[in-house]
Design an enzyme around this catalytic site. Structure first.
Site, PDB file in Angstrom:
ATOM      1  N   ASN A   7       0.735  -0.639   0.264  1.00  0.00           N
ATOM      2  CA  ASN A   7       0.132  -0.094   0.448  1.00  0.00           C
ATOM      3  C   ASN A   7       0.618   0.744  -0.311  1.00  0.00           C
ATOM      4  OD1 ASN A   7      -1.878   2.238   0.435  1.00  0.00           O
ATOM      5  ND2 ASN A   7      -2.804   1.316   2.334  1.00  0.00           N
ATOM      6  N   ARG A  90      -2.155  -1.834  -3.537  1.00  0.00           N
ATOM      7  CA  ARG A  90      -3.222  -1.057  -3.279  1.00  0.00           C
ATOM      8  C   ARG A  90      -3.756  -0.346  -4.426  1.00  0.00           C
ATOM      9  NH1 ARG A  90      -4.686   3.187   1.105  1.00  0.00           N
ATOM     10  NH2 ARG A  90      -7.370   3.601   0.393  1.00  0.00           N
ATOM     11  N   HIS A 180     -12.861   2.871  -0.697  1.00  0.00           N
ATOM     12  CA  HIS A 180     -13.056   1.783   0.788  1.00  0.00           C
ATOM     13  C   HIS A 180     -14.182   0.527   0.177  1.00  0.00           C
ATOM     14  CE1 HIS A 180     -13.730   4.899   3.896  1.00  0.00           C
ATOM     15  NE2 HIS A 180     -11.993   5.032   3.767  1.00  0.00           N
ATOM     16  N   ARG A 241     -12.361  15.751   7.820  1.00  0.00           N
ATOM     17  CA  ARG A 241     -12.385  16.128   6.888  1.00  0.00           C
ATOM     18  C   ARG A 241     -14.143  16.737   6.847  1.00  0.00           C
ATOM     19  NH1 ARG A 241     -11.157  10.350   3.457  1.00  0.00           N
ATOM     20  NH2 ARG A 241      -9.580  10.612   3.849  1.00  0.00           N
ATOM     21  N   GLU A 386      -8.498  -4.947   4.582  1.00  0.00           N
ATOM     22  CA  GLU A 386      -8.278  -5.528   3.007  1.00  0.00           C
ATOM     23  C   GLU A 386      -7.262  -5.716   2.150  1.00  0.00           C
ATOM     24  OE1 GLU A 386      -8.563  -1.074   4.518  1.00  0.00           O
ATOM     25  OE2 GLU A 386      -8.932  -0.528   2.436  1.00  0.00           O
TER      26      GLU A 386
END
Ligand code: ADP
Length: 400
Positions: A7, A90, A180, A241, A386
């Site tokens: 990643n 990823r 996601h 955010r 993941e």
């Protein structure tokens, strides 16, 4: 078969080496502050830890650290690099180009590069990661890319089209993509397994609540809607955010403060959400602790979050035409049992009932059902994984 999962971020590179025979993690680690100064940490499955400050000027130098650690006498887990059968990366943005995982070739790299305008920080870093991997491991080790957006590619146009002039969709591919996806895919499949049902026969709402959060509606095993949009800024409020806003808020503040688009981007992505409302922290644990000691703005941040999760579940239940299961995952979803129960208690009108004891016990990696036997909707806490999905996709493509 051993698969290395990568990643790559702009200044970091996380990795896991997974033994696919039993899906165990043999080693994992992180290269941080690449291009700045450099910090490297490597942990083996049997608990050996190697940690050092080491200059890594670029991703290739980071890969050299990873390679050396994997085969090191003291901290290694394999004898030589041939034992790594394949590498899975990823990738955040697959746009409309990639609806599933694929083997890497030059065209695929160019495709990921072409999507850099839609995810400038992420996709540029991923391309660096893939190229660095080629430098260090060579072309004989197959590489696979797994996209955060791919699972959402089944959304219909009515869910992904933004009501701005259509030319911007045609010219710039401005639309909802969702993120996601690998996590939503993993937990929805696991949810079906735990229910003993075919995923095609159930309607699921998956709530990935972490530093970044998104909620997804899944029917027949396919995403019909998701809360994140063109970028991971849309949807529910997050650590720093905003989540969705009246777009006029953006133009209004920009005009009043004289902010440029890039300054507004920083405000919306880095200074808002939990941090902006509470003024305490972007981290749910800090905000919850502050609320418990009487901080009203911290409590407001929590109230907003729980209210928004509730509203998304309500609207996605309508979009799905009912719901069979709700899943909570990621840092907050897997650990903050207070948010889960507060949200679920407000869903009593549709027959949701959560067992307070089961809910309190489902923390720190515990997987399980937290609803009562007579709840009309099953509620689960499922720790996401993941990396495992990336490794499984990589293995499947390589074996083909
Ligand atoms: P990211 O989106 O960066 O992957 P995570 O999924 O790790 O983030 O989620 C980070 C959030 O999860 C933080 O707000 C943190 O407070 C919360 N969190 C993580 N672990 C715990 C825990 N053990 N207890 C309570 N909250 C936690």
């Amino acid at each position: 078969m051993k698969i290395l999962v990568i990643n790559a971020g702009s200044s970091s590179m996380k990795y896991q080496l997974i033994d696919m025979d039993d899906e165990s993690v043999i080693a994992k680690g992180n290269c941080e502050r690449i291009g700045v100064d450099g910090h490297f940490k490597h942990t083996t499955g049997d608990g050996r830890v190697y940690e050092t400050d080491v200059v890594m000027n670029n991703h290739t130098e980071a890969f050299v650290q990873i390679k050396n650690a994997l085969i090191s006498e003291e901290y290694g887990v394999i004898k030589n690099l041939d034992e790594v059968s394949a590498i899975g990366h990823r990738i955040v943005q697959g746009g409309a180009l990639f609806s599933e995982s694929v083997l890497v070739n030059e065209d695929v790299i160019k495709g990921i590069e072409s999507l850099i305008p839609l995810a400038p920080l992420h996709n540029a870093a991923h391309v660096q990661g893939i190229r660095a991997c080629l430098d260090v491991f060579g072309t004989e080790v197959p590489e696979v890319v797994v996209f955060d957006t791919a699972f959402h590619s089944t959304m219909p146009p009515k869910a992904f089209t933004y009501p701005v002039p259509y030319e911007y969709y045609e010219k710039y591919a401005v639309r909802r993509y969702g993120f996601h996806g690998t996590s939503h895919r993993y937990v929805s499949q696991r949810c079906a397994e735990l229910m003993g049902k075919d995923i095609k026969d159930i309607k699921i709402i998956t709530c990935h609540l972490g530093n970044g959060s998104s909620i997804t509606a899944i029917k027949d095993g396919k995403v019909i809607d998701t809360s994140m949009g063109l970028t991971p800024l849309d949807g529910i409020m997050m650590g720093t955010r905003t989540g969705c806003l009246d777009p006029s808020v953006v133009t209004f503040i920009a005009e009043k403060e004289g902010f440029t688009p890039s300054e507004m981007d920083t405000l919306l992505n880095k200074k808002s959400g939990f941090l902006g409302i509470s003024g305490v922290s972007s981290d749910d644990r800090d905000v919850t602790a502050a609320a418990e000691s009487g901080n009203a703005r911290a409590q407001l941040a929590i109230d907003i979050l729980e209210y928004q999760i509730l509203k998304y579940i309500g609207s996605y239940t309508a979009a799905l035409g009912g719901v069979d299961a709700i899943v909570f995952t990621a840092g907050i979803g897997e650990n903050q049992c207070s948010h889960r129960i507060n949200v679920c208690n407000n869903l009593a009108y549709m027959g949701v009932k959560v067992d307070a004891d089961l809910n309190a016990k489902a923390i720190r990696g515990v997987e399980g059902k937290i609803s009562t036997p007579d709840s009309t909707v099953d509620v689960f806490v499922i720790p996401t994984n993941e990396e495992l999905v990336i490794a499984r996709d990589t293995m499947a493509l390589v074996q083909k």
